[in-house]
Design an enzyme around this catalytic site. Sequence first.
Site, PDB file in Angstrom:
ATOM      1  N   ASP A 127      -8.801  -7.133 -19.092  1.00 12.57           N
ATOM      2  CA  ASP A 127      -9.029  -8.147 -20.132  1.00 12.57           C
ATOM      3  C   ASP A 127      -7.676  -8.573 -20.674  1.00 12.57           C
ATOM      4  O   ASP A 127      -6.996  -7.799 -21.364  1.00 12.57           O
ATOM      5  CB  ASP A 127      -9.908  -7.547 -21.231  1.00 12.57           C
ATOM      6  N   HIS A 157       0.832  -1.201   0.000  1.00 11.18           N
ATOM      7  CA  HIS A 157       0.000   0.000   0.000  1.00 11.18           C
ATOM      8  C   HIS A 157       0.869   1.254   0.000  1.00 11.18           C
ATOM      9  O   HIS A 157       0.460   2.310  -0.506  1.00 11.18           O
ATOM     10  CB  HIS A 157      -0.902   0.001   1.236  1.00 11.18           C
TER      11      HIS A 157
END
Length: 412
Positions: free
Chosen positions: A358, A152
């Site tokens: 994708d 993070h």
Amino acid sequence: MSIKVEIVSSKLVGPMYNGYEPKPVPNTFISLTVFDKVVEDDYASVLYVYKPPNPSNMSLEQGLRRALVEYPEMAGRFSTNENCDERVILLNDKGMRFIEATADCTLDEVVLFKPSTLSTFNPNERRLDELALVQLTRFTCGSLVLFFSSSHIVADGASASQFVVAWSQACRGLKIPPRPLYNRNIFVPRDPPIVASDHKNVEVAKRVINHNELMDQLLPYSADNVVYHKAHFTPEFIANLKSKANSTVPDTADGKRRPYSTFESLVAHIWRTMAKVRGLTDLQTTEVKISVNGRRRLKPCVPDEYFGNVVLAAFPQSRVNELLQKSLSHAAEGWKVPTVWPNLEADSWLGFPFSAVDFGFGKPYIFMPSFAPWEGVVYLVPSLDGDGSIDVYITLFEQHLNLFEEICFCVN
């Protein structure tokens, strides 16, 4: 049924420049900004699930190598600057951890939401110095679970999702557009300094207090008592909810009315629902920590493509009797009030382009955050249905699940 996952291979994958891997450039580093320094020193993890046909492991590895050219932070390591007095990200091209694994069953034979199942996708061999990793788990049916985890401190949710989209573009043979802004030196103090808000003693101090008190509260509970749940909210339900929340919107200081957003309305509803589910007493104070993307809130605005952390925190609070007896508008307005410890933690991933991940065979079949066994964590995620619906992922104590399911779709 239980699932058995076997690690087939584990290696470091670095960037591929013009078809070959150069030697790392020494002593090239990026300083951390104030936003990087205040976030939790932890790893954020997500899962993408693809049914067959899906990309091969080799295709995913080669695409990752090309993506790391534009995102060298993910292949770097933490270090210190020349004076050894400040933590930095060293761009040494050491590489991301790339793990290939197999499962002994079909995807349909397991329940992804079980903590025991999710833990099998989270590698136990995580190296403490590596800033990002991916595990590819193949099921006997050909389905693929892609587990991605990154520090993070290196990137917030918006930046991490931006990286994964770039990775998927590289796998499809598309050119990855260079990031228009990746210089973390843009966040420099004003000269002369102007202290408009005491963030250090308010927000930053609260983050530390929140973490410590959360750990204390969780000690009596076993992780086995926490369940992960997904609630699906349709566009019609959300429209009704927003209408209720905005029925009594107060005027702002300039006399204008700013309607409550989808996020504010839905989190307010979940907040009220959880207060009922938990059986809180009327005079108890309940809080919720809200993570806010600050890119468009800063002046000048930071481009969405900025890679790093621009996360702010809000701490609304309310007495339980006011939260439940007053209107939904009251709960939505609570964002303006500071507090000490949140009973809920809510994160919005509504603007993240998950449907764009994708790798050449279509969008994910399932996308979901990977939870730690902490009760009261909420994620709002755009549904992959593409119709404007929202999936709310939430952790609850098991004994509260039935009541939550009973009342979470009631608006009053």
